[in-house]
Design an enzyme around this catalytic site. Structure first.
Site, mmCIF file in Angstrom:
data_model
loop_
_atom_site.group_PDB
_atom_site.id
_atom_site.type_symbol
_atom_site.label_atom_id
_atom_site.label_comp_id
_atom_site.label_asym_id
_atom_site.label_seq_id
_atom_site.Cartn_x
_atom_site.Cartn_y
_atom_site.Cartn_z
ATOM 1 N N CYS A 210 14.314 -49.191 5.244
ATOM 2 C CA CYS A 210 14.750 -50.428 4.605
ATOM 3 C C CYS A 210 16.039 -50.238 3.819
ATOM 4 O O CYS A 210 16.634 -51.209 3.336
ATOM 5 C CB CYS A 210 13.653 -50.978 3.691
ATOM 6 N N HIS B 123 1.331 -34.108 -13.730
ATOM 7 C CA HIS B 123 2.746 -34.467 -13.602
ATOM 8 C C HIS B 123 3.103 -34.934 -12.196
ATOM 9 O O HIS B 123 4.267 -34.908 -11.800
ATOM 10 C CB HIS B 123 3.622 -33.276 -14.015
ATOM 11 N N CYS C 150 10.830 -50.769 -1.131
ATOM 12 C CA CYS C 150 9.706 -51.439 -0.459
ATOM 13 C C CYS C 150 8.364 -50.763 -0.703
ATOM 14 O O CYS C 150 7.336 -51.259 -0.242
ATOM 15 C CB CYS C 150 9.979 -51.549 1.038
ATOM 16 N N ALA D 17 3.085 -23.647 -15.594
ATOM 17 C CA ALA D 17 4.001 -22.967 -14.676
ATOM 18 C C ALA D 17 3.869 -21.453 -14.693
ATOM 19 O O ALA D 17 4.201 -20.785 -13.702
ATOM 20 C CB ALA D 17 5.441 -23.359 -15.008
#
Length: 248
Positions: A154, A120, A131, A21
């Site tokens: 869904c 990551h 789904c 980072a």
């Protein structure tokens, strides 16, 4: 001042970069454990590590998405900085094999790096927990910024394909990373505190394989003693490299 690093880069036949980072603070993105780190201050009474845990997400995905409005879903506002640009330049000139990154900000790809392995995960892709339908960042980000918890048609909750606390890293990718780093002649460790396992152990594979390690990080790391070269100012090092690359 950086002639020795340039010499190592010119002579190495297999160089890999490992980024954290810290490199994206030059782009205006806060890091996690630095002086202004995201993890240092609770967010609405909860530690960020808890918000980024799988259990917390499953219990209250809205909490994650409210936090992520600022930290994940405004990536279009940020642009590659010196480290991203120089690494892309090294790759384009055949001086860098690939980048392994702990970051999820997509800035390596924006800079033009082609071989980027995201340890990551990545918010570039999302999927429905029910789904498994897939969704792209461009589709999900506006919904999150509008205050929505994204759901699939869904009815299932949509989760970004980043690795939450409580989830395992992709084992095949991790095995590949260990193999690549073991074979590397030169490993650049950039902007990582080397504290988050198992990714933080990857540079040791380069050492065990006989390669050299260069560390550039503002804070000390547990592997500083193994580094052939060590610097603490990412901007100065990579601004210098950008100028050298421009002359090739």
């Amino acid at each position: 001042m950086y002639d020795e690093l340039w010499k190592l880069l010119r002579e190495s036949r297999n160089t890999i970069a490992f980024t954290g980072a810290g490199i994206s603070t030059l782009s205006g993105i806060r890091d996690f454990r630095g002086a202004n780190g995201v993890y240092l201050q609770p967010w609405h009474g909860k530690q960020v590590e808890e918000i980024l845990s799988l259990d917390c997400f499953l219990e209250d995905p809205g909490l994650f998405y409210r936090w992520a409005q600022e930290f994940i879903y405004r990536l279009d506002e940020f642009h590659p900085a010196a480290v991203h640009r120089a690494l892309a330049g090294l790759e384009a000139r055949g001086m860098l094999h690939c980048v392994y990154t702990q970051n999820i900000d997509l800035l390596h790809q924006k800079a033009g790096s082609r071989k980027v392995y995201e340890l990551h995960g990545s918010p570039a892709h999302h999927h429905c927990l029910r789904c498994r339908k897939e969704f792209g960042y461009a589709e999900i980000a506006p919904r999150v910024l509008a205050g929505e918890v994204p759901h699939c048609p869904c009815g299932g909750v949509i989760k970004p394909d980043i690795v939450f606390y409580g989830e395992s890293l992709d084992s095949d990718l991790l095995d590949q990373a260990f193999r690549d780093m073991e074979e590397a002649e030169l490993l650049l460790v950039l902007g990582s505190s080397l504290t988050v396992q198992p990714a933080a152990s990857l540079p040791l594979a380069t050492r065990s394989g006989g390669g050299r390690i260069v560390i550039v990080n503002a804070q000390p790391t547990p592997l500083d003693g193994y580094a052939t070269l060590h610097y603490d100012d990412l901007f100065k090092v990579f601004d210098d490299l950008e100028h050298r690359l421009a002359k090739l």
